[in-house]
Design an enzyme around this catalytic site. Structure first.
Site: not given
Ligand code: G3I
Length: 392
Positions: A116, A157, A193, A222, A224
């Site tokens: 990104e 990516n 996405h 990715e 969906d």
């Molecule tokens: O690790 C913490 C945990 O300690 C805490 O208890 C919990 C409470 O909400 O949060 C956890 O972190 C979360 C993390 O995912 C792991 O589950 C974050 O809040 C959450 O923001 C994070 O979201 C991820 C996101 O990227 C962050 O930018 C999504 O799962 C993941 O699907 C998403 O993936 C991205 C790709 O990497 C890049 N392209 C876009 C895609 C969708 O946004």
């Protein structure tokens, strides 16, 4: 065909593990290989979540796509607070350690080196990376990744680069320019996405093909396809059509090397957290039942429906030549027809493939001057059955 996997259901849920281990032959860590997971404090690496993904893949004979080495998000504040020189060193060290850890592991075949780097208009994203290091951090990151794992395919990516638009054109120009400078960019990831309420992006196959024509692999990384919840039969059907379109676009481009769905079950998806009121973006529902989208992906991969497609395309027309230069020429031919769909054409000289095209025209480059070529064109369909009797 891949899926992104989340660490905790992978550890704890049998249904999740069974589907993840049997329905896909490639996996990506949804979060476990990102900077905040692997290097939460400087030079203190934490491998347990990343290793769990790689071990699962190894047990199931799957490939792993590493995601992601350099990104503005999910990067700890200690990184963001560094000055330029220290940031550059930290980036190189992170890449050396993370890509280096899996370099000898045959399961890990590719990396998203940078993720990104563009904003939504196709300008360089004004991230802390860009602010402190300028756009040179991108080439620097690729070179560090090549040094850390010389055999891995190295990818750039991004999202909203699936169709032909300003952002994907900016990506195209960047990849072209990096490769002209011998920066080791091997592939381009189209995150994909999508949302049914915004329509299917325009010219996805053509966009993939223009990247392929630069000599890079293309991957859908990715995928969906979200909708405004609740689901109903008509939204499910539209979503299934979008999944079909995406798989068919990839199948039509020989350098499109894979499709990864961002998760697989609606039970675990980033979508509802980010887009309230939207969701149901994946191919299994929250109870691990297959949705119409699953059947759509399956049938598209099988070449259209459960009945094998044994009817090849008709023979394309005799190619006409124009725009002859010292080392190139444009070929144009009458299109083939097919019982399902013509997905592309390959141009041969004898047994040597000179190029491929999604349309009934191809500009050849890099030919030897003062040399006569006799070429023929073969049409392909979704089952990849070539047309008969190639015609010179
Ligand atoms: O690790 C913490 C945990 O300690 C805490 O208890 C919990 C409470 O909400 O949060 C956890 O972190 C979360 C993390 O995912 C792991 O589950 C974050 O809040 C959450 O923001 C994070 O979201 C991820 C996101 O990227 C962050 O930018 C999504 O799962 C993941 O699907 C998403 O993936 C991205 C790709 O990497 C890049 N392209 C876009 C895609 C969708 O946004």
């Amino acid at each position: 065909m891949g899926a992104a996997l989340a660490t905790s259901p992978l550890a704890g849920e049998t249904a999740y593990r069974t589907i993840a281990g049997t329905e896909f032959n490639q996996i990506t860590a949804e979060n476990a290989m990102k900077w905040d997971a692997t290097e939460p404090s400087q030079n203190q690496f934490s491998w347990s979540a990343a290793d769990a993904i790689v071990n699962f893949a190894t047990q199931n004979g799957q490939q792993v796509h590493g995601h992601t080495l350099v990104w503005h998000s999910q990067t700890p504040s200690w990184v963001q607070n560094l000055g330029a020189d220290a940031l550059r060193s930290a980036m190189r060290n992170h890449i050396a350690q993370v890509a280096g850890r899996y370099a000898a592991n045959p399961a890990v075949v590719s990396w998203d080196v940078v993720n990104e780097v563009f904003d939504d208009s196709g300008n360089m994203r004004d991230s802390f990376w860009y602010q402190k290091l300028g756009d040179g951090y991108i080439a620097d990151a690729f070179r560090a990744a090549r040094a850390a794992d010389p055999d891995a395919r190295l990818c750039i990516n991004d999202y909203n680069v699936e169709g032909v638009n300003a952002k994907s054109t900016a990506m195209y120009n960047l990849v072209k320019s990096l490769r002209a400078q011998n920066v080791p960019v091997d592939c381009v990831g189209l995150q994909s996405h999508l949302a049914i309420q915004y329509g299917f992006p325009g010219q996805v196959q053509q966009n993939m093909q223009r990247f392929a024509d630069l000599g890079v692999e293309v991957r859908v990384t990715e995928l969906d396809i979200r909708l405004q919840t609740p689901r109903d039969a008509s939204k499910d059907a539209q979503q299934a059509t979008y999944y079909t379109n995406m798989v068919n676009a990839c199948l039509a481009v020989s350098r499109c090397s894979g499709i990864t769905i961002w998760g697989f079950t609606d039970k675990y998806s980033w979508v509802p957290d980010t887009f309230p009121g939207q969701g149901a973006a994946l191919i299994y529902d929250e109870g691990y039942n297959r949705k119409p989208a699953y059947t759509a992906v399956h049938d598209a991969l099988a070449g259209g429906g459960t009945t094998p497609d044994t009817t090849p395309p008709t023979v394309p027309g005799t190619p006409a030549v124009s725009a002859v230069t010292a080392s190139g020429a444009t070929l144009t031919w009458a299109a083939s027809t097919d019982n399902r769909a013509v997905t592309g054409y390959d141009v041969y000289s004898g047994t040597a493939k000179l190029g491929s095209s999604a349309s009934s025209s191809l500009t050849l480059t890099g030919l030897s001057p003062q040399t006569a070529y006799t070429v023929h064109v073969v049409a392909r369909d979704g089952a990849r059955s070539p047309s008969p009797a190639p015609r010179p």
